[in-house]
Motif scaffolding. Structure first.
Motif, PDB file in Angstrom:
ATOM      1  N   MET A 103       0.813  -1.217   0.000  1.00 61.36           N
ATOM      2  CA  MET A 103       0.000   0.000   0.000  1.00 61.36           C
ATOM      3  C   MET A 103       0.849   1.270   0.000  1.00 61.36           C
ATOM      4  SD  MET A 103      -3.294  -0.604  -0.138  1.00 61.36           S
ATOM      5  CE  MET A 103      -4.136   0.788   0.628  1.00 61.36           C
ATOM      6  N   GLU A 104       2.167   1.145   0.143  1.00 57.47           N
ATOM      7  CA  GLU A 104       3.027   2.328   0.121  1.00 57.47           C
ATOM      8  C   GLU A 104       3.491   2.679  -1.286  1.00 57.47           C
ATOM      9  OE1 GLU A 104       6.341   1.525   2.589  1.00 57.47           O
ATOM     10  OE2 GLU A 104       7.144  -0.089   1.348  1.00 57.47           O
ATOM     11  N   ILE A 105       3.076   1.902  -2.281  1.00 54.05           N
ATOM     12  CA  ILE A 105       3.429   2.220  -3.672  1.00 54.05           C
ATOM     13  C   ILE A 105       2.780   3.547  -4.063  1.00 54.05           C
ATOM     14  CG2 ILE A 105       3.240   1.482  -6.081  1.00 54.05           C
ATOM     15  CD1 ILE A 105       3.240  -1.388  -5.105  1.00 54.05           C
ATOM     16  N   ARG A 106       3.555   4.445  -4.630  1.00 50.87           N
ATOM     17  CA  ARG A 106       3.080   5.793  -4.966  1.00 50.87           C
ATOM     18  C   ARG A 106       2.667   5.839  -6.445  1.00 50.87           C
ATOM     19  NH1 ARG A 106       5.072   9.253  -0.863  1.00 50.87           N
ATOM     20  NH2 ARG A 106       4.971  11.074  -2.231  1.00 50.87           N
ATOM     21  N   HIS A 114       1.847  12.811  -6.510  1.00 50.78           N
ATOM     22  CA  HIS A 114       1.910  11.357  -6.369  1.00 50.78           C
ATOM     23  C   HIS A 114       2.027  11.007  -4.886  1.00 50.78           C
ATOM     24  CE1 HIS A 114       2.133  10.033 -10.564  1.00 50.78           C
ATOM     25  NE2 HIS A 114       2.824  11.141 -10.804  1.00 50.78           N
ATOM     26  N   VAL A 115       1.113  10.165  -4.438  1.00 49.89           N
ATOM     27  CA  VAL A 115       1.097   9.745  -3.028  1.00 49.89           C
ATOM     28  C   VAL A 115       0.897   8.240  -2.979  1.00 49.89           C
ATOM     29  CG1 VAL A 115       0.202  11.956  -2.174  1.00 49.89           C
ATOM     30  CG2 VAL A 115      -1.389  10.169  -2.867  1.00 49.89           C
ATOM     31  N   ASP A 116       1.100   7.678  -1.801  1.00 51.99           N
ATOM     32  CA  ASP A 116       0.894   6.240  -1.650  1.00 51.99           C
ATOM     33  C   ASP A 116      -0.596   5.913  -1.641  1.00 51.99           C
ATOM     34  OD1 ASP A 116      -0.081   6.074   1.290  1.00 51.99           O
ATOM     35  OD2 ASP A 116       1.740   7.286   1.417  1.00 51.99           O
ATOM     36  N   ILE A 230     -13.012  -4.225  -3.247  1.00 52.58           N
ATOM     37  CA  ILE A 230     -12.414  -3.156  -4.050  1.00 52.58           C
ATOM     38  C   ILE A 230     -10.935  -3.472  -4.247  1.00 52.58           C
ATOM     39  CG2 ILE A 230     -11.908  -0.690  -4.206  1.00 52.58           C
ATOM     40  CD1 ILE A 230     -14.251  -0.172  -2.335  1.00 52.58           C
ATOM     41  N   GLY A 231     -10.520  -3.544  -5.504  1.00 52.44           N
ATOM     42  CA  GLY A 231      -9.101  -3.677  -5.817  1.00 52.44           C
ATOM     43  C   GLY A 231      -8.542  -2.317  -6.206  1.00 52.44           C
ATOM     44  N   VAL A 232      -7.512  -1.876  -5.500  1.00 46.99           N
ATOM     45  CA  VAL A 232      -6.982  -0.534  -5.721  1.00 46.99           C
ATOM     46  C   VAL A 232      -5.548  -0.610  -6.227  1.00 46.99           C
ATOM     47  CG1 VAL A 232      -6.196  -0.283  -3.331  1.00 46.99           C
ATOM     48  CG2 VAL A 232      -6.708   1.761  -4.668  1.00 46.99           C
ATOM     49  N   GLY A 233      -5.200   0.329  -7.099  1.00 46.00           N
ATOM     50  CA  GLY A 233      -3.842   0.394  -7.626  1.00 46.00           C
ATOM     51  C   GLY A 233      -3.842   0.603  -9.135  1.00 46.00           C
ATOM     52  N   ASN A 279      -7.396   4.689 -10.168  1.00 49.50           N
ATOM     53  CA  ASN A 279      -6.955   6.030  -9.819  1.00 49.50           C
ATOM     54  C   ASN A 279      -7.877   6.590  -8.743  1.00 49.50           C
ATOM     55  OD1 ASN A 279      -9.303   7.157 -11.224  1.00 49.50           O
ATOM     56  ND2 ASN A 279      -8.187   6.644 -13.112  1.00 49.50           N
ATOM     57  N   THR A 280      -7.571   7.787  -8.292  1.00 49.21           N
ATOM     58  CA  THR A 280      -8.333   8.395  -7.202  1.00 49.21           C
ATOM     59  C   THR A 280      -9.778   8.655  -7.611  1.00 49.21           C
ATOM     60  OG1 THR A 280      -6.300   9.447  -6.401  1.00 49.21           O
ATOM     61  CG2 THR A 280      -8.383  10.314  -5.582  1.00 49.21           C
TER      62      THR A 280
END
Length: 341
Positions: A103-106, A114-116, A230-233, A279-280
Motif C-alpha cells: 500500500m506504500e506504492i506511490r 503522487h502519493v501512496d 475493491i481492488g486498488v492500484g 486512480n483516485t
C-alpha cells in the motif's frame, strides 16, 4: 443541558460536619521535649488570636469548597445535547482496509501529487464516512494479521481519527484477506440480519493468515453478510532509470499481485460486487456507487449526545488546593518576617 447522573451523592455534603459533631478528637499524648531553642520555636508558631481566627476561617472555607467540588465530580455531571435523529434501520457496515507494505506504492495522485495508496484511501473514506450518518460503522485493519480497530458505532468522528492514525505496516507486511473477512463475520453476525455489509479494500492477494478467502466468503454468505470488494492500484507506472535519468526507465504494472479473480468470487458468493479503482477518481466514484447500492435509511429515531464533565469540578478542587497551600505558605512567610523584625 447539564445534569447530574448520580445526584444522590450530594446527600454526603454534611458528612464532615456530622463527623465533627459525633466524634471527639483523639486525646493527645504529649511528652516532655527539652530543646535549647524552645523560645524561638514558640515565637515562630505563636500568633495573635485574631490572625489565628482569620487563618482558620480561610482554611475552613477552602476545605468546604474542595469537598463540594469532589462531591460534584463524583455525582458524574454531564452535558446532554439536543436530540439528534438517527436511522432506526441503520445498516451495520464494516470497513476492512489493507495496510500491507504494497500500500506504500506511490502510483496514485491526490491534488496533483503522487502519493501512496493508503493516503488516497484515507482521503476518499473521509468523505464516505461523512455521507454515512445514521449507519453503524466499524473498522478492521489487516496486513499479516487482522485487527478490530473500531467496533460498530455511530461515532464517526472517532472512526475518522482512527483511520487517519493508521499507517502502512502496522498490521504486518503481508495480506490476510481471509482473516479480515473472518473477523468481520465475528462482528457482524451479532447484529440484525437485515443489512450486514462488509466493504473490503485491498491491493494484493491473500498471502498470510489462517483462513482462506473463499472459505470465509462461504461462511459470510451463510451469515447473510454482503461483501463489496475493491481492488486498488494503477495498472501502469513508470520506474525511473539510473539516478533518475531516462537510462533504464521502464513501464511496470504495480498491481500485478492483485488477485481480481478471488475478489470477484468473494463478491459473487455473498451477493455483493467487485470494483476496480485504478486512480483516485475511480475510487471516489466507487464509494459514491456504494452509497446508491446501500442508501442510508431515512426513518429517524432520536438520541441525545452526552459529554462527561466531571473533570471540571476535579480541576476546580485542584486549583483550590493549590490556593490553600499558597495561602498557608504566605501566612508562614509573613509570621517569619515579623519575628525576624
Amino acid at each position: 443541558m447539564v445534569e447530574l447522573h448520580w445526584p444522590w451523592i450530594l446527600i454526603l455534603l454534611p458528612l464532615p460536619w456530622l463527623c465533627y459533631q459525633l466524634f471527639r478528637p483523639a486525646p493527645r499524648e504529649e511528652s516532655a521535649l527539652h530543646v535549647p531553642f524552645y523560645r524561638t520555636i514558640t515565637q515562630l508558631t505563636d500568633s495573635s488570636s485574631s490572625s489565628t481566627t482569620v487563618r482558620r476561617r480561610w482554611s475552613l472555607f477552602f476545605l468546604i469548597l474542595i469537598w463540594i467540588a469532589l462531591l460534584l465530580a463524583a455525582s458524574q455531571p454531564r452535558w446532554v445535547g439536543e436530540p439528534v435523529p438517527i436511522s432506526s434501520n441503520a445498516r451495520d457496515l464494516m470497513l476492512a482496509i489493507d495496510l500491507s507494505r504494497s500500500m506504500e506504492i506511490r502510483d496514485l495522485t491526490l491534488n496533483g501529487q503522487h502519493v501512496d495508496r493508503l493516503t488516497v484511501v484515507q482521503s476518499v473514506l473521509d468523505d464516505f464516512l461523512t455521507r454515512r450518518k445514521g449507519d453503524r460503522l466499524g473498522l478492521i485493519l489487516f496486513g499479516s494479521q487482522a485487527y478490530l480497530q473500531a467496533p460498530l458505532t455511530f461515532d464517526q468522528d472517532t472512526l475518522r481519527i482512527l483511520l487517519e492514525e493508521s499507517f502502512i505496516g502496522m498490521a504486518g507486511s503481508y495480506t490476510a484477506i481471509g482473516d479480515a473477512i473472518g473477523l468481520s463475520i465475528k462482528q457482524l453476525r451479532k447484529r440484525p440480519a437485515e443489512s450486514r455489509i462488509l466493504i473490503l479494500l485491498t491491493d494484493g492477494n491473500n498471502s498470510a493468515g489462517q483462513v482462506k478467502p473463499l472459505q470465509a466468503a462461504k461462511l459470510a454468505a451463510k451469515e447473510n453478510i454482503k461483501i463489496y470488494t475493491i481492488g486498488v492500484g494503477a495498472e501502469e507506472m513508470i520506474q525511473p532509470g539510473i539516478l533518475g535519468s531516462p537510462l533504464g526507465r521502464r513501464k511496470v504494472n504495480p498491481s500485478s499481485d492483485l488477485d481480481e479473480k478471488t475478489l470477484k468470487t468473494i463478491a459473487e458468493k455473498t451477493g455483493g460486487r467487485y470494483f476496480r479503482a485504478k486512480n483516485t477518481e475511480q475510487l471516489e466514484d466507487i464509494y459514491q456507487q456504494l452509497d446508491k447500492l446501500e442508501p442510508v435509511e431515512q426513518e429517524a429515531q432520536l438520541f441525545r449526545p452526552i459529554k462527561v464533565l466531571h473533570y471540571w469540578p476535579l480541576g476546580f478542587a485542584l486549583l483550590i488546593s493549590l490556593l490553600w497551600a499558597g495561602f498557608i505558605l504566605a501566612q508562614s512567610s509573613q509570621r517569619w518576617s515579623m519575628r525576624k523584625s
